[in-house]
Design a protein around this motif. Structure first.
Motif, short mmCIF file in Angstrom:
data_model
loop_
_atom_site.label_atom_id
_atom_site.label_comp_id
_atom_site.label_asym_id
_atom_site.label_seq_id
_atom_site.Cartn_x
_atom_site.Cartn_y
_atom_site.Cartn_z
N ILE A 65 0.84 -1.20 0.00
CA ILE A 65 0.00 0.00 0.00
C ILE A 65 0.87 1.24 0.00
CG2 ILE A 65 -0.21 0.00 2.53
CD1 ILE A 65 -3.15 0.97 2.06
N SER A 66 0.41 2.24 -0.73
CA SER A 66 1.06 3.55 -0.74
C SER A 66 -0.04 4.60 -0.82
CB SER A 66 2.00 3.68 -1.95
OG SER A 66 1.25 3.87 -3.14
N ASP A 67 0.36 5.85 -0.93
CA ASP A 67 -0.64 6.92 -1.01
C ASP A 67 -1.27 6.99 -2.40
OD1 ASP A 67 1.61 7.85 -2.32
OD2 ASP A 67 1.55 9.84 -1.41
N GLU A 68 -0.83 6.16 -3.36
CA GLU A 68 -1.38 6.18 -4.71
C GLU A 68 -2.16 4.92 -5.09
OE1 GLU A 68 1.60 7.10 -7.59
OE2 GLU A 68 2.25 8.87 -6.49
N ARG A 69 -1.81 3.75 -4.50
CA ARG A 69 -2.48 2.51 -4.86
C ARG A 69 -2.16 1.43 -3.86
NH1 ARG A 69 1.63 3.40 -8.29
NH2 ARG A 69 0.20 4.42 -9.70
N TRP A 70 -2.93 0.34 -3.96
CA TRP A 70 -2.58 -0.84 -3.18
C TRP A 70 -2.80 -2.07 -4.04
CZ3 TRP A 70 -6.15 -4.67 -2.04
CH2 TRP A 70 -7.50 -4.32 -2.11
#
Length: 164
Positions: A65-70
């Motif tokens: 997970i990141s702030d753009e996608r998982w």
């Protein structure tokens, strides 16, 4: 969720057509997801990365997970491949799921056909095929869509699925 598939031989242009149809559908304010079945192994991970190391160590699932996608990677480790219904159940709610592959599953499908691929049409052997997208005139009992007109293909799919 409505579900609509794309069938056709390798090299016929299924992925390209799906790629062109998605923005035509999302422009109408609809949420679209895609399920792509691969007939061969694939890996989205990179050797040496933490997630790869966790999988190699034996983890059954790894969620990145990141702030753009998982992304959730699930290792089958000898379990049978999940069927389309199981995969659909994993998706977040959306208006339309486009499916590439799952040839034997009986969902409405568009056959993508290019004679240059050198393979026969599939609609005669697959009653789930409801139309054919091609770049040549055809003598077939199904609607013929221009493979080079993604707006018309999107409109056909949306109409067929009762979304317009």
């Amino acid at each position: 969720m409505k579900v609509f598939g794309f069938a056709g031989w390798s090299g016929s242009g299924k992925t390209t057509l799906i790629e062109q149809v998605i923005p035509e559908i999302t422009r109408r304010g609809l949420k679209v997801s895609v399920i792509k079945h691969a007939h061969h192994g694939f890996d989205i991970d990179k050797p040496g990365k933490d997630s790869w190391r966790h999988r190699e160590a034996g983890a059954s699932e790894i969620l990145l997970i990141s702030d753009e996608r998982w992304v959730l990677m699930h290792e089958l480790r000898g379990e049978p491949e999940p069927d389309l219904d199981a995969q659909l159940a994993r998706l977040s709610p959306c208006d339309l799921v486009l499916v590439e592959g799952f040839k034997a599953v009986q969902i409405p499908k568009l056959e993508v056909h290019r004679p240059a691929v050198g393979k026969p049409l599939q609609y005669q052997d697959n009653p789930a095929i409801v139309a054919i997208a091609t770049d040549v005139p055809l003598d077939a009992p199904l609607p013929r869509l221009d493979i080079n007109d993604p707006a018309a293909v999107a409109a056909f799919i949306l109409q067929h699925q009762g979304l317009i």
